[in-house]
Design an enzyme around this catalytic site. Structure first.
Site, mmCIF file in Angstrom:
data_model
loop_
_atom_site.group_PDB
_atom_site.id
_atom_site.type_symbol
_atom_site.label_atom_id
_atom_site.label_comp_id
_atom_site.label_asym_id
_atom_site.label_seq_id
_atom_site.Cartn_x
_atom_site.Cartn_y
_atom_site.Cartn_z
ATOM 1 N N LYS A 1 0.858 -1.182 0.000
ATOM 2 C CA LYS A 1 0.000 0.000 0.000
ATOM 3 C C LYS A 1 0.892 1.229 0.000
ATOM 4 O O LYS A 1 1.656 1.462 0.940
ATOM 5 C CB LYS A 1 -0.906 -0.016 1.236
ATOM 6 C CG LYS A 1 -1.850 1.168 1.262
ATOM 7 C CD LYS A 1 -2.893 1.002 2.338
ATOM 8 C CE LYS A 1 -3.782 2.221 2.413
ATOM 9 N NZ LYS A 1 -4.740 2.128 3.526
ATOM 10 N N LYS B 1 -2.227 -1.627 -3.864
ATOM 11 C CA LYS B 1 -3.083 -0.449 -3.818
ATOM 12 C C LYS B 1 -2.224 0.804 -3.820
ATOM 13 O O LYS B 1 -1.271 0.837 -3.049
ATOM 14 C CB LYS B 1 -3.895 -0.546 -2.523
ATOM 15 C CG LYS B 1 -4.721 0.650 -2.191
ATOM 16 C CD LYS B 1 -5.374 0.401 -0.853
ATOM 17 C CE LYS B 1 -6.222 1.596 -0.501
ATOM 18 N NZ LYS B 1 -6.882 1.436 0.751
HETATM 19 C C1 PBG Z 1 -7.231 3.058 5.331
HETATM 20 C C2 PBG Z 1 -7.704 3.018 3.925
HETATM 21 C C3 PBG Z 1 -7.591 4.017 2.960
HETATM 22 C C4 PBG Z 1 -8.202 3.539 1.820
HETATM 23 C C5 PBG Z 1 -8.686 2.263 2.112
HETATM 24 N N1 PBG Z 1 -8.339 1.952 3.419
HETATM 25 C C6 PBG Z 1 -7.111 5.384 3.025
HETATM 26 C C7 PBG Z 1 -5.760 5.750 3.424
HETATM 27 O O1 PBG Z 1 -4.850 4.930 3.517
HETATM 28 O O2 PBG Z 1 -5.608 6.945 3.651
HETATM 29 C C8 PBG Z 1 -8.306 4.294 0.534
HETATM 30 C C9 PBG Z 1 -9.240 3.765 -0.476
HETATM 31 C C10 PBG Z 1 -9.495 4.715 -1.580
HETATM 32 O O3 PBG Z 1 -8.838 5.766 -1.725
HETATM 33 O O4 PBG Z 1 -10.392 4.409 -2.365
HETATM 34 N N2 PBG Z 1 -8.198 2.531 6.194
#
Ligand code: PBG
Length: 325
Positions: A196, A248
């Protein structure tokens, strides 16, 4: 001299193109992320994500049933609590919005879909970080793991088939696995957000969950410059017992999706995040690109790169588009 080789022969008719298509895109491969807002009496539109809403518990139930009927492979649920605190108490509370809504959906849908839940504290903390903080304001990895464990058990108890730890704490998969097993939830799966990145494209999501974050997540999310590091994260998560691994965001990281596909012998997911969705929606609204074609092209590309499963805000709609084929 005529060309001896004519690749165009395989592009001559729609039937020929259909026959030779290498990549499939099917509704079952799509997972719909959904938001549920505590205390909402009507769905609330998310300005930066046209077509996506913060649901009430009732509208969530209805939209979830519709998505499943459209053929999506699963749902990923995020909660938007009415109040927040330093330790994200709403996340572990069985009556917290996310757990209550999971129970609603499991009661409504049973095993007819794969119900997944975001296992992370950022929606629930008043500082917006994915974990709890030390007195000096650093994200405390190991103290956070304890809370992720409690959160995972609360979600499993509420009816999640799969929990999705998205906070990028070291050791989160192994820790959650151990706690779930000790609590008897040996069949509850873990979709590891193994890779991520600290991405600018999460912006619209932060509106969607009313994130309180000031600053950034660079001490726990990955640097977009790094691909080898992504493979290390995947190897660790697999060793810790991840059932599926995710990359992601998706589109800017297709090289990473491919590299992960090559080393991971578990299903690989990719999350087409809020900013990816918003870019296409915004351009389409301006009449600059065709919305449906662009959406399907991006989803096909993510599949072609090697993702078995794609999380996308278009999941339900795309499932309907694909069913016409
Ligand atoms: C954190 C989380 C995020 C997303 C999914 N889970 C946001 C982040 O890391 O700030 C982002 C998903 C998206 O942008 O569609 N719980």
């Amino acid at each position: 001299m005529f060309p001896a080789h004519r690749p165009r022969r395989l592009r001559t008719t729609p039937a020929m193109r259909r026959l030779v298509a290498e990549t499939t895109l099917r509704p079952r491969q799509l997972v719909l992320p959904m938001f549920v807002k505590e205390g909402a009496t009507a769905p609330v539109e998310i300005e930066s994500m046209p077509g996506v809403v913060q649901h009430t518990r009732d509208s969530l139930r209805k939209a979830a049933v519709e998505a499943v009927q459209a053929g999506v492979g699963g749902l990923m649920l995020f909660g938007v609590p009415a109040t927040r605190d330093a330790v994200g108490s709403g996340a572990t509370d069985p009556d917290g919005i996310l757990n209550a809504a999971l129970a609603d959906l499991r009661a409504e849908l049973g095993d007819s879909t794969v119900l997944m839940s975001d296992c992370c504290l950022d929606e629930f903390t008043d500082h917006g970080h994915c974990g709890v903080l030390t007195p000096t304001g650093e994200v405390d990895n190991d103290a956070t793991l304890e809370l992720y464990g409690e959160m995972a058990v609360a979600q499993a108890r509420a009816g999640a088939h799969v929990v999705g730890p998205s906070g990028m704490m070291d050791g989160q998969v192994g820790f959650i696995r151990g706690v779930l097993d000790d609590a008897g939830f040996t069949d509850t799966g873990i979709l590891a957000y193994a890779v991520k990145y600290s991405s600018a494209l999460y912006g619209p999501f932060r509106e969607a969950v009313e994130s309180q974050l000031v600053g950034d997540r660079k001490t726990y999310q990955q640097d977009p410059a790094n691909a080898r590091e992504a493979l290390r994260e995947v190897e660790l998560d697999l060793a810790e017992g991840a059932d599926m691994v995710m990359v992601k965001p998706a589109l800017p990281y297709l090289d990473v999706v491919r590299a992960v596909r090559e080393i991971a012998h578990v299903p690989v997911a990719a999350y087409q995040i809020s900013g990816e969705y918003a870019m296409v929606e915004a351009a389409a609204r301006n009449g600059w690109i065709e919305r449906e074609r662009t959406a399907l092209e991006t989803l096909t590309s993510i599949r072609r790169a090697g993702a078995d499963i794609v999380l996308t805000y278009w999941a339900a709609e795309a499932a309907r588009w694909l069913d016409r084929e």
